[in-house]
Design a protein around this motif. Structure first.
Motif, short mmCIF file in Angstrom:
data_model
loop_
_atom_site.label_atom_id
_atom_site.label_comp_id
_atom_site.label_asym_id
_atom_site.label_seq_id
_atom_site.Cartn_x
_atom_site.Cartn_y
_atom_site.Cartn_z
N ALA A 104 0.99 -1.31 0.06
CA ALA A 104 0.16 -0.10 0.03
C ALA A 104 0.72 1.21 -0.17
N ALA A 105 2.04 1.20 0.71
CA ALA A 105 2.89 2.34 0.56
C ALA A 105 3.47 2.54 -0.72
N THR A 106 3.92 1.41 -1.35
CA THR A 106 4.44 1.56 -2.83
C THR A 106 3.26 2.19 -3.67
N THR A 107 2.01 1.88 -3.68
CA THR A 107 0.93 2.44 -4.26
C THR A 107 0.86 3.77 -4.01
N ALA A 108 0.92 4.16 -2.86
CA ALA A 108 0.89 5.71 -2.59
C ALA A 108 1.97 6.64 -3.07
N LEU A 109 3.14 5.80 -2.92
CA LEU A 109 4.33 6.43 -3.64
C LEU A 109 3.88 6.98 -5.24
N ALA A 110 3.48 5.73 -5.88
CA ALA A 110 2.99 5.90 -7.14
C ALA A 110 2.04 6.94 -7.42
N GLU A 111 1.01 6.89 -6.72
CA GLU A 111 -0.23 7.90 -6.63
C GLU A 111 0.62 9.35 -6.31
N ALA A 112 1.20 9.50 -5.45
CA ALA A 112 2.16 10.94 -5.28
C ALA A 112 3.07 11.37 -6.56
N LEU A 113 3.55 10.30 -7.06
CA LEU A 113 4.34 10.48 -8.45
C LEU A 113 3.50 10.86 -9.36
N ALA A 114 2.33 10.27 -9.45
CA ALA A 114 1.46 10.68 -10.83
C ALA A 114 0.92 12.18 -10.59
N ARG A 115 0.64 12.62 -9.25
CA ARG A 115 0.38 14.17 -8.89
C ARG A 115 1.30 14.96 -9.29
N ALA A 116 2.68 14.68 -9.08
CA ALA A 116 3.95 15.35 -9.16
C ALA A 116 4.22 15.69 -10.95
N LEU A 117 4.01 14.64 -11.61
CA LEU A 117 4.36 14.70 -13.09
C LEU A 117 3.55 16.06 -13.99
N ASP A 118 4.10 16.49 -14.55
CA ASP A 118 3.60 17.70 -15.51
C ASP A 118 3.71 17.28 -16.91
N GLY A 119 3.90 16.05 -17.25
CA GLY A 119 4.00 15.95 -18.81
C GLY A 119 5.12 14.60 -18.86
N GLY A 120 5.73 14.36 -19.94
CA GLY A 120 6.98 13.19 -20.07
C GLY A 120 7.69 13.36 -19.07
N LEU A 121 8.46 12.06 -18.73
CA LEU A 121 9.48 11.93 -17.81
C LEU A 121 10.08 10.60 -18.20
N VAL A 122 11.35 10.45 -18.27
CA VAL A 122 12.11 9.24 -18.50
C VAL A 122 12.45 8.73 -17.00
N VAL A 123 11.95 7.49 -16.66
CA VAL A 123 12.12 6.99 -15.24
C VAL A 123 13.08 5.61 -15.28
#
Length: 162
Positions: free
Chosen positions: A12-31
């Motif tokens: 669940a914490a990994t999912t929460a990190l992914a959700e926070a990362l989704a909110r932080a994106l503003d377009g393309g990104l290479v991860v």
């Protein structure tokens, strides 16, 4: 902020990190996502794509090497290079589309594709830590630094962010 360390005590914490990362994106990104087998790379990618609005089944590209998904902002590419023995093997995949500025490129096992991948914006390293995981996120470009700064602003809700 160039690095962010986050404890992930459970999925669940990994999912929460992914959700926070989704909110932080503003377009393309290479991860680039590194870590041993079972460290949570695919879980993080699936949760991120789900948070970005991808519906239906999100397949692991372990055998196909690459899967693409339509996003409102462009295309998301998920690569799993675990089975690649030499970066030259990637030439036939047509990786030119990965360098589009609006593309979200998520690469598991990037060390297998060194020299054939676009330059990273963000490096994510997942490791086993006790009964859970630890994520280390490092900005590798100005775009990655902006995303990491936005992620850090909301990191208070993530376990062990620091």
């Amino acid at each position: 902020m160039n690095t962010l360390e986050i404890e992930l005590p459970d999925p669940a914490a990994t999912t929460a990190l992914a959700e926070a990362l989704a909110r932080a994106l503003d377009g393309g990104l290479v991860v680039l996502l590194s870590g041993e087998l079972g460290a949570g790379k695919t879980h993080l990618v699936r949760a991120l794509l789900t948070a970005l609005g991808v519906g239906g089944r999100i397949k692991s590209p372990t055998y196909s090497l690459v899967e693409s998904y339509a996003l409102p902002t462009g295309t998301a590419w998920h690569l799993d290079l675990y089975r690649i023995a030499d970066p030259g093997e990637l030439a036939w995949l047509g990786l030119d589309a990965l360098s589009e500025p609006a593309a979200l490129v998520l690469v598991e096992w990037p060390e297998h594709g060194e020299g054939a991948l676009p330059p990273p914006d963000l490096r994510v390293r997942l490791v086993h830590a006790g009964g859970g995981r630890r994520a280390s996120l490092q900005a590798a470009s100005p775009r990655g630094a902006r995303v990491l700064a936005r992620l850090g602003e909301c990191a208070g809700g993530l376990a062990g962010a620091g």
